[in-house]
Design a protein around this motif. Structure first.
Motif, PDB file in Angstrom:
ATOM      1  N   LEU A  75       3.638   1.178   8.699  1.00 59.61           N
ATOM      2  CA  LEU A  75       3.916   1.703   7.359  1.00 59.61           C
ATOM      3  C   LEU A  75       3.361   0.770   6.276  1.00 59.61           C
ATOM      4  O   LEU A  75       2.781   1.222   5.287  1.00 59.61           O
ATOM      5  N   LEU A  76       3.537  -0.531   6.507  1.00 63.72           N
ATOM      6  CA  LEU A  76       2.993  -1.490   5.533  1.00 63.72           C
ATOM      7  C   LEU A  76       1.479  -1.401   5.479  1.00 63.72           C
ATOM      8  O   LEU A  76       0.865  -1.410   4.405  1.00 63.72           O
ATOM      9  N   ASP A  77       0.859  -1.297   6.668  1.00 63.08           N
ATOM     10  CA  ASP A  77      -0.606  -1.258   6.708  1.00 63.08           C
ATOM     11  C   ASP A  77      -1.159   0.060   6.177  1.00 63.08           C
ATOM     12  O   ASP A  77      -2.244   0.087   5.588  1.00 63.08           O
ATOM     13  N   VAL A  78      -0.423   1.163   6.401  1.00 64.62           N
ATOM     14  CA  VAL A  78      -0.856   2.448   5.827  1.00 64.62           C
ATOM     15  C   VAL A  78      -0.898   2.330   4.308  1.00 64.62           C
ATOM     16  O   VAL A  78      -1.876   2.728   3.659  1.00 64.62           O
ATOM     17  N   THR A  79       0.174   1.774   3.750  1.00 66.73           N
ATOM     18  CA  THR A  79       0.231   1.625   2.289  1.00 66.73           C
ATOM     19  C   THR A  79      -0.939   0.766   1.806  1.00 66.73           C
ATOM     20  O   THR A  79      -1.608   1.085   0.817  1.00 66.73           O
ATOM     21  N   ARG A  80      -1.175  -0.305   2.534  1.00 67.69           N
ATOM     22  CA  ARG A  80      -2.280  -1.202   2.162  1.00 67.69           C
ATOM     23  C   ARG A  80      -3.622  -0.480   2.234  1.00 67.69           C
ATOM     24  O   ARG A  80      -4.472  -0.590   1.345  1.00 67.69           O
TER      25      ARG A  80
ATOM     26  N   THR B 154      12.637  -7.162   3.953  1.00 71.14           N
ATOM     27  CA  THR B 154      12.926  -6.367   2.751  1.00 71.14           C
ATOM     28  C   THR B 154      11.825  -6.571   1.716  1.00 71.14           C
ATOM     29  O   THR B 154      11.368  -5.604   1.081  1.00 71.14           O
ATOM     30  N   ASP B 155      11.410  -7.814   1.571  1.00 68.52           N
ATOM     31  CA  ASP B 155      10.390  -8.131   0.573  1.00 68.52           C
ATOM     32  C   ASP B 155       9.085  -7.391   0.866  1.00 68.52           C
ATOM     33  O   ASP B 155       8.451  -6.826  -0.030  1.00 68.52           O
ATOM     34  N   ASN B 156       8.716  -7.363   2.135  1.00 62.00           N
ATOM     35  CA  ASN B 156       7.471  -6.666   2.505  1.00 62.00           C
ATOM     36  C   ASN B 156       7.571  -5.172   2.185  1.00 62.00           C
ATOM     37  O   ASN B 156       6.626  -4.564   1.671  1.00 62.00           O
ATOM     38  N   ILE B 157       8.725  -4.571   2.513  1.00 58.66           N
ATOM     39  CA  ILE B 157       8.884  -3.129   2.266  1.00 58.66           C
ATOM     40  C   ILE B 157       8.851  -2.867   0.761  1.00 58.66           C
ATOM     41  O   ILE B 157       8.167  -1.945   0.287  1.00 58.66           O
TER      42      ILE B 157
END
Length: 1696
Positions: free
Chosen positions: A489-494, A552-555
């Motif tokens: 999910l983090l990488d998709v956003t990126r 949490t910070d990453n999300i």
């Protein structure tokens, strides 16, 4: 035999020759080895050797052409099955291959041989090595031979030996890569295919490619094609077409080989149609076919183990895993040529995420998705190729929705499994995870899912896709899936961000599609629409469930970035949904519901994304399922809710509890707004509302500049408060808040108005609440201020709405609201004035007016603190921006000057600070007509009585004004004032320039302050007045100077003198605890200080401007007047005033003293004489009056008696040289006498106790005091002037001598002062300094001694002066020196008599010559001289070893000897030129000294005589010298050698060289005879006494000094006898001989002595009497004898 022999490469004729020889040697070795068993091989070897020989001898035939023939014996060797021979043959084959001499045909032979070995299972590893060498060394092997080689390796891969299997596997992978690498070589050589970035082949193949022909190269692509086709066939379980002879092939190995080829050689497939067709038709079909078990399979909840037989429809982990790896490669590298196929593959992978799929299958699918989503270009391609197409699958939307579903399912599932268990162990784990700070992961309804895999951003890291060695599905942790999904999910956003922003990752490569500008915008919109709801659903669930800050910070960062992307694309619904989600996460759920109850549109957006209920549900369930203790562990702050219209009463009552995560969300909102404020628009209200609530709950209050600070609240209840960790974090949050509003400067005007509107809306809400007497939130006001401050560069845009709202706030009745309204306005005005605007504010009257108008309007607000705040603001404006207030100066000064004494001290202080700034910094920018106003305002503050320090500082400001006048004189002189009335008039001067009037205005105001009632003000004003005049007075016109002197300075002196004399003498009452020094404890003493200051100041001015004043008409009058003031002050009974007056006089006298005013103008010369006559008389008056010796009656004695201080006297004396050089031409003897009177009186003045440090140097007692030094310098000055040639003062030299001699007497007899009761005394050369002593006596010794020294030097230079001779100065000097010489050891200091005797010797050396030349002037001197010498050489004072020490006494004796030497050199040789009486006295003196001890009753110690022994010898030698020697007797030392040796060289002076000059006549004979008779008489006395004493002593020996004495006398007798015998007859008469013979009986008496020393001396004396046993030949007349006898008797009687 060695089977291994190195063969060098064929690189030239030598190396080729060596290689052939090596081959021959190897064949010989092989032939020897096979000679017995294999004769055929032996023959073949020999034949090979002969062919090699012929090839070596014939240069046309290369070894290369004979290789195929010589290979035959090696192939034969391989067929023998003899391992030794086979190894040897393989080794030779490898060497031939390495040397690249094997052609295609030879390669076929070798391959056949190797095939045969493979089938027989012989040397498999060696075979594999040879195959590898054959294929990699060059490219001769291709086609069928290549296929056979590969099949050979495949066959070996499936043997039973694991080593061979592994080696063969590695070989196959290497050779398959080699086959495809050759395709690149083919492209390079033919240059037919343009490849953007081809893989570089290895060096060996590249070298060979250059040597290969085109026909050979064309086969490489076909080899690769056939190989790949057969690999697909084999994986599909079909028969190969090209790899003939294959017996076995596993699907897993085949898939790995396919993957390797597709991974490393994508360019081959992209650029070759045949390959591309093969890929689309065969490979994709194969993959889809193999996928079917995975797609159809559904996991049964009670699934068994994966061991045992695998049914056809059940997925097999090794195959599935390799298939997914292959699919990943196909999608990543071939999506552009397999668009449809990739859609199928992606749909299949997404289906793998279904909950009914096996756990490992979902894990593998997630890893593949992770690989794909890290590449932004793939996401862009998927969206463009599928989501944007009408009839295609929405791959991106499905993928992200599936991920969101997967995340939520994972959490629900974990919770369901957890809650289905009877035990609560897992809950404990969840609690433990919460309590442990280093745990990472998620908790949902008590189920804990740790983060078991972490990934760097944009990097996928597969775990289960890499398990190539596993045969069974691995056991995968439950939380692995959510860990990977979180990373995806983090990488998709990126990646979506990369697509939207077209970063470097989007740059196209050979296997990626190019996106044009036209396509980009619709692509971006579709990407957001496809992804936002799925991402929001997943992120909200993850934020609610995450337990550690990093996760949490990453999300939150991902959510921020995504919201920013939505804002950039103006997709407001998705933007607001994400922002609202973060804002909700910042509060506890119930509080968030209440706050955002009115945000309906946002809720609708959230529901659209299916997140509203889920996230709320997660939050509620999280709180309900965790027990209270667990939840409280995360609570870091408890605060009161912000009063709000939307909050229900129940929520208002309960405290708000914030967790770490809430604060983290707050930071995320701050960061989002800070970084992306320009895209927030209407969302600003949500953001600011959220921040306002959080700030209130955390207790942050506004501080200077609008920033917020933490003020700790008292903990009323145990559960209310903020933890320490968060307290440390609050400044960071405050800083972030400030940075958020600082970043508003980068917003465009529209966005800025959005922000200000939102703040004003919040502020209005706060004001409404404040009217109900609730504590208002100042957040909005503070942030309006902060926003205004950072947007100064476009202040016109926001000034009106901003300040209008703040003025409303200032009118508010709540004091806190009003305070902050005033603070904001004043702060903004100050900052706006200081800001560097684009058009300079100094020249922009409109802008200046606009900025100052709010400050003016504040005056209408009738509140008590407004005046103070307004003045504070003026002060700060002056501090920060005074130089640009070009239009407002008169008003500013009037505001400042309006303060009166009845205003409070704080207000006066503030107003004065403003004035300080105006004067120190802004006079330059002020209009001319404001300057008199400034002076009068400063003087007004100087005279105010509220605060002394302000008065003093105001005087300092007047000094600043004067500096300004000086620095800007040109500008001020050139500017004319329109209204002349603002400057005062000064009578007596005509047409004074305006600039001078400005100065006089300043001086007059300072003059008024100089007579203020407060001493400190007087002092400060006086110092300022005189410093100003001295620094800047030169700017005034000469006529103005007259006005200054007569209208300011002299009146000031007069006023001060009058006020000083009338001042009270009573002690000042020190108010409070302030201590006043005793020197200032009366008003009179305080005025004394003022008197000192004014007098010295006026004198200094007079001095510096004397040249100017002399040009004016009334200089004489001014000179007289100022000297009168000085005299009056100098004779004051106050020591401070009197000393200061003298210093002023000193300055005036020494001013330009080197410039002697000699004018040709007679009138000027007369004035000069008159001026300096006045100065001399003033000096004399001061000197006479101050040093007057008065005798007081007892009645008057009781009054305070004034004694001038040493410093005063020193200063007085030091002034004289300056006056003297101007009056020396008219300096008379009467003047000198008066001068000497002053000097003498000054020396006699006693020293007060407190002046001891001034006169007593701690370094050395012998130093002169400053007073004494100055007196002697004055005497020296007059003496030098008098001794100059043609000096008019030469007649004064005797007077100078007499005065110096008066001073010299003080060394022995200090003076006494008649006027003071003698309360001081001197004890043991130390000054007692106790409380009862008022004065102490001074050490006059250095003074007296220095006077003697000066006297001596002066006499040496003036001895021949007529006046000096006539005035008997030499006699007077001798008489003066007689005192210290006579008392000798009783002198106060031994240095005195030592200096006196050395001075006497020096003076006599000079004076005796003059006395001999002019005897008539010196008749009275001789008797005193002889008496002085006698008293010195034979002093009445006793000196013992104990008193002075042995060394000192020896030195004293040396001095005595120097006196005798003086007589020897300067008196006796000139006896005929001096009075006979004097010469007799000298001879008597020498005789007395020669055997001093004989008649000296004072000597009672042996050592004392010893210490006078050298002196006695010197006297004796001198007597001898002048008694017996004649010029004819050149050298008698030889005859008396033994005697002179024994008496320590006593006879050395007998050398005639000692006698200077020729002595003639009766005078000399008389002196000589007198000396002999006296000596003989003295010897007789000593011998007689000795004999008597020895008889009386009996057996007791005499003291040693008596023995030494008699021994010396005996030696002297011996010497005298020798001398008399050698002397001419005229020298020795008969009575002398009779006397000498008469000694003989006494000598005989001495023979009884027991002392060896005396015996030796006696023997020498008696031996000299040998010649006297008969009468001598020479006789002396009786007359002479009688005369001598008579003289001897006289001398003897005198001695007795």
């Amino acid at each position: 035999m060695s089977f291994v022999r190195a063969a060098p490469a064929i690189g030239g004729s030598d190396s080729a020759q060596k290689f052939v020889e090596a081959l021959q040697a190897d064949f010989k070795a092989l032939s020897i080895e096979t000679k017995k068993k294999y004769p055929l091989i032996k023959e073949s070897c020999e034949e090979a050797i002969s062919k090699l020989n012929s090839a070596a001898t014939n240069q046309q035939t290369s070894v290369y052409y004979t290789v195929n023939q010589i290979l035959y014996p090696l192939v034969q060797g391989c067929e023998t099955k003899d391992l030794k021979i086979i190894k040897f043959c393989l080794g030779m084959m490898q060497r031939l291959i390495t040397q690249q001499v094997v052609d295609h045909k030879g390669a076929r032979y070798i391959t056949d041989a190797l095939w045969m070995l493979m089938e027989n299972n012989i040397e498999e590893v060696k075979v594999l090595q040879t195959v590898t060498l054959l294929l990699t060394t060059n490219t001769v092997v291709h086609g069928e031979t290549l296929a056979k080689s590969l099949v050979l390796c495949f066959r070996l891969h499936y043997t039973k030996n694991s080593t061979i299997v592994n080696t063969a596997g590695a070989t196959i992978r290497q050779l398959v890569s080699l086959v495809f690498e050759r395709v690149y070589l083919e492209k390079d050589a033919l240059s037919t295919i343009q490849q953007p970035g081809p893989l570089k082949p290895s060096k060996d193949t590249a070298c060979d490619a250059e040597n290969s022909n085109t026909n050979e190269m064309q086969t490489f692509a076909s080899d690769a094609f056939f190989l790949f086709q057969d690999l697909v066939q084999l994986v599909n379980a079909d028969q190969p077409f090209w790899l003939i002879g294959m017996t076995e092939m596993t699907r897993t190995f085949g898939l790995e080989l396919l993957e390797a080829v597709l991974t490393n050689f994508s360019a081959v497939f992209h650029e070759n149609n045949d390959f591309r067709l093969l890929l689309k038709e065969r490979v994709c079909a194969l993959v889809i076919k193999l996928f079917s078990p995975n797609v159809k399979h559904r996991q049964v909840p009670t699934s068994g183990t994966s061991n045992g037989t695998i049914p056809s429809d059940k997925p097999y982990f090794p195959i599935s895993m390799r298939l997914l790896r292959l699919v990943a490669i196909l999608i990543q590298k071939y999506h552009t040529i397999l668009v449809t196929e990739c859609e199928i593959f992606l749909s299949l992978i997404i289906k793998f995420l279904d909950p009914d799929k096996p756990h490992w299958q979902r894990a593998l699918a997630l890893e593949v998705i992770h690989k794909l989503v890290t590449k932004a270009n793939l996401i862009a391609f998927f969206c463009k190729s599928y989501d944007l197409k009408n009839h295609a699958t929405n791959i991106v939307q499905d993928m992200i929705s599936a991920l969101g579903t997967y995340v939520r399912y994972s959490l629900f599932n974990a919770s369901a499994v957890q809650n289905g268990q009877p035990a609560v162990g897992a809950q404990t784990n969840a609690a433990a995870a919460l309590s442990t700070s280093n745990q990472c992961g998620f908790i949902y309804r008590g189920a804990y899912l740790p983060l078991v895999a972490t990934f760097a951003p944009g990097v996928s890291k597969s775990v289960y896709l890499e398990m190539l060695d596993k045969l069974d599905a691995p056991n995968i942790p439950d939380s692995y899936g959510i860990s990977v999904a979180y990373a995806i999910l983090l990488d998709v956003t990126r990646s979506i961000g990369c697509v939207l922003q077209r970063t470097t990752e989007m740059h196209p490569t050979h296997n990626s599609a190019i996106i044009s500008e036209e396509e980009h915008k619709p692509l971006c919109l579709q990407l957001i629409n496809s992804s936002w709801s799925g991402l929001l659903a997943a992120f909200v669930a993850l934020v609610d469930a995450s337990i550690d800050e990093a996760t949490t910070d990453n999300i939150l960062k991902a959510m921020q970035n995504y919201a920013a992307l939505c804002g950039i694309l103006e997709l407001l619904g998705s933007r607001d949904a994400f922002i609202m989600a973060i804002c909700r996460a910042s509060f506890p759920p119930h509080y968030a519901m209440s706050i955002f109850a009115n945000s309906g549109h946002v809720d609708a957006d959230l529901r659209l994304g299916h997140t509203r209920t889920n996230s709320q549900d997660l939050n509620n369930q999280f709180i309900t399922t965790c027990n209270e203790g667990d939840f409280r562990q995360q609570i870091v702050a408890v605060g009161t809710p912000l009063p709000s219209a939307s909050l229900p009463h129940s929520v208002m009552q309960a405290p708000v509890m914030l967790t770490t995560k809430n604060l983290q969300c707050m930071r995320a909102i701050l960061f989002l707004a800070h970084s992306n404020g320009s895209i927030l628009g209407t969302s600003w209200h949500i953001v600011l509302q959220t921040l306002q609530h959080l700030v209130w709950i955390l207790g942050l209050k506004p501080s200077t500049g609008g920033s917020l600070q933490a003020f700790p609240k008292p903990a009323v209840e145990a559960n209310v408060g903020i933890q320490t960790a968060v307290m440390a974090d609050l400044p960071v949050l405050s800083q972030m808040l400030s940075q958020l509003f600082e970043s508003s400067q980068y917003l465009d005007d529209v966005a800025l108005h959005h922000l200000i509107d939102a703040l004003c809306k919040l502020s209005h809400e706060a004001m409404e609440l404040a009217y109900a007497n609730r504590e208002p939130s100042l957040f909005a006001v503070a942030k309006l201020l902060e926003t205004g401050l950072v947007n100064m560069q476009r202040i016109e845009v926001l000034w009106r709405p901003l300040t209008n709202h703040l003025l409303e706030v200032c009118q508010h009745r709540h004091i806190r609201m009003r305070e902050w309204g005033v603070e904001a306005i004043t702060y903004l005005v100050k900052s706006a004035l200081q800001f560097k605007h684009t058009s300079p504010l100094k020249e922009n009257m409109v802008l200046q007016t606009m900025l100052l108008s709010p400050l003016s309007e504040l005056s209408t607000v009738m509140h008590a603190d407004v005046r103070q705040r307004q003045l504070d603001c003026v002060l700060q404006i002056l501090n920060g921006a005074g130089e640009i207030l070009s239009f407002g100066w008169p008003a500013i000064i009037e505001i400042i000057g309006a303060v009166n004494d009845h205003h409070g001290e704080p207000l006066i202080r503030t107003a004065f600070q403003c004035l300080q700034l105006v004067i120190t910094d802004f006079l330059t920018v002020m209009p001319w007509h404001c300057l008199p106003l400034c002076i009068s305002t400063a003087a007004k503050f100087g005279s105010q009585t509220q605060e002394l320090n302000i008065s003093l500082t105001a005087i300092g400001l007047m000094w600043n004004i004067s500096d300004f006048f000086n620095q800007n004189q040109d500008k001020l002189m050139s500017t004319e004032i329109g209204n002349a009335n603002i400057l005062p008039e000064f009578p007596g001067t005509v047409k004074m320039p305006q600039f001078d009037k400005l100065w006089m205005c300043l001086y007059a105001k300072l003059g008024d302050l100089c007579v203020d009632l407060r001493p400190a003000v007087r002092k400060s004003a006086g110092q300022t007045l005189f410093s100003t005049i001295s620094a800047h007075g030169s700017l005034l016109n000469p006529p103005t100077w007259q006005a200054l002197v007569w209208q300011v300075l002299f009146p000031l002196l007069d006023n001060v003198r009058a006020l000083s004399s009338s001042a009270s003498n009573e002690k000042v009452d020190a108010s409070g605890n302030i201590l006043i020094h005793h020197s200032r404890n009366t008003a009179q003493k305080q005025w004394a200080e003022t008197q000192v200051l004014t007098l010295s100041g006026v004198c200094r001015v007079f001095n510096t401007k004397r040249d100017l004043l002399q040009m004016l008409g009334d200089f004489d009058r001014a000179w007289s007047l100022i000297l009168e003031f000085i005299q009056n002050a100098a004779l004051s009974k106050n020591g401070e005033v009197s000393l200061a007056a003298l210093k002023s006089l000193q300055e005036i006298m020494y001013h330009n003293s080197e410039k002697s005013v000699v004018n040709s103008n007679e009138n000027d010369n007369t004035k000069y004489v008159e001026i300096w006559s006045i100065a001399w008389n003033i000096w004399l008056n001061i000197g006479m009056e101050s040093t007057k010796i008065t005798t007081k009656n007892n009645e008057i004695q009781t009054e305070e008696f004034y004694i001038p201080s040493q410093a005063f006297l020193t200063a007085l004396i030091q002034i004289f040289p300056a006056i003297f050089q101007h009056i020396q031409e008219r300096f008379m003897l009467t003047d000198f006498d008066k001068f000497c009177t002053v000097l003498t009186n000054a020396v006699c003045i006693p020293v007060q106790t407190d002046a001891v440090p001034y006169i007593m140097s701690s370094v050395s007692d012998s130093l002169l005091t400053p007073l004494h030094d100055s007196i002697l310098e004055c005497m020296d000055l007059i003496q030098k002037e008098a001794t100059k040639e043609d000096s008019n003062l030469r007649y004064m030299i005797p007077a100078v001598f007499r005065q110096l001699l008066v001073f010299s007497k003080f060394a022995c007899a200090p003076p006494t002062y008649q006027g003071v009761e003698n309360k001081y005394h001197k004890t043991s050369n130390h000054y007692s300094n106790n409380a009862s002593v008022e004065v102490v006596s001074m050490n006059y010794i250095p003074f007296g001694e220095k006077s003697i020294s000066i006297c001596v030097k002066l006499y040496q230079s003036t001895a021949t002066e007529e006046s000096v001779m006539q005035e008997h100065i030499l006699h007077e000097i001798i008489m003066a020196l007689r005192t210290p010489l006579a008392i000798k050891y009783k002198c106060l200091s031994s240095s005195t008599w030592k200096l006196a005797i050395s001075s006497l010797i020096s003076i006599l050396h000079t004076g005796l010559k003059v006395a001999r030349a002019k005897p008539n002037h010196f008749t009275d001197m001789w008797e005193d001289l002889s008496d002085t010498l006698d008293k010195f050489l034979f002093p009445a004072s006793v000196c013992t070893v104990e008193d002075r020490g042995l060394e000192e006494i020896v030195l004293d004796e040396t001095i005595d000897c120097q006196v005798i030497e003086l007589l020897r050199d300067e008196v006796l040789p000139f006896a005929h030129e001096m009075p006979h009486q004097f010469i007799m006295q000298i001879v008597v003196l020498l005789n007395k000294g020669s055997i001093h001890s004989a008649s000296d009753s004072n000597i009672c110690y042996e050592s004392d005589w010893k210490l006078r022994e050298i002196f006695a010898k010197t006297c004796f030698e001198t007597l001898l010298q002048f008694s017996l020697l004649d010029d004819s007797c050149n050298n008698v030392s030889g005859a008396t050698n033994s005697v002179s040796t024994n008496i320590n060289n006593a006879a050395i002076p007998l050398d005639t060289n000692i006698l200077p000059g020729v002595i003639s006549g009766a005078g000399k004979d008389f002196a000589g005879r007198l000396a002999v008779t006296a000596l003989l008489h003295r010897f007789q006395e000593v011998l007689k006494r000795y004999n008597d004493d020895e008889r009386q002593s009996g057996k007791c020996p005499l003291p040693r000094f008596r023995l030494s004495e008699i021994s010396f006398v005996l030696k002297a007798i011996a010497t005298l006898v020798v001398s008399m015998k050698k002397a001419p007859p005229s020298k020795v008469n008969k009575p002398a001989w009779d006397q000498l013979i008469g000694l003989y009986p006494y000598l005989v008496d001495c023979t009884t002595t027991t002392s060896p020393e005396v015996s030796r001396s006696l023997r020498e004396a008696l031996l000299q009497y040998t010649d006297l046993l008969q009468p001598p030949k020479c006789y002396i007349s009786d007359v002479t004898s009688k005369t001598v006898a008579t003289a001897a008797r006289q001398q003897s009687n005198g001695q007795e």
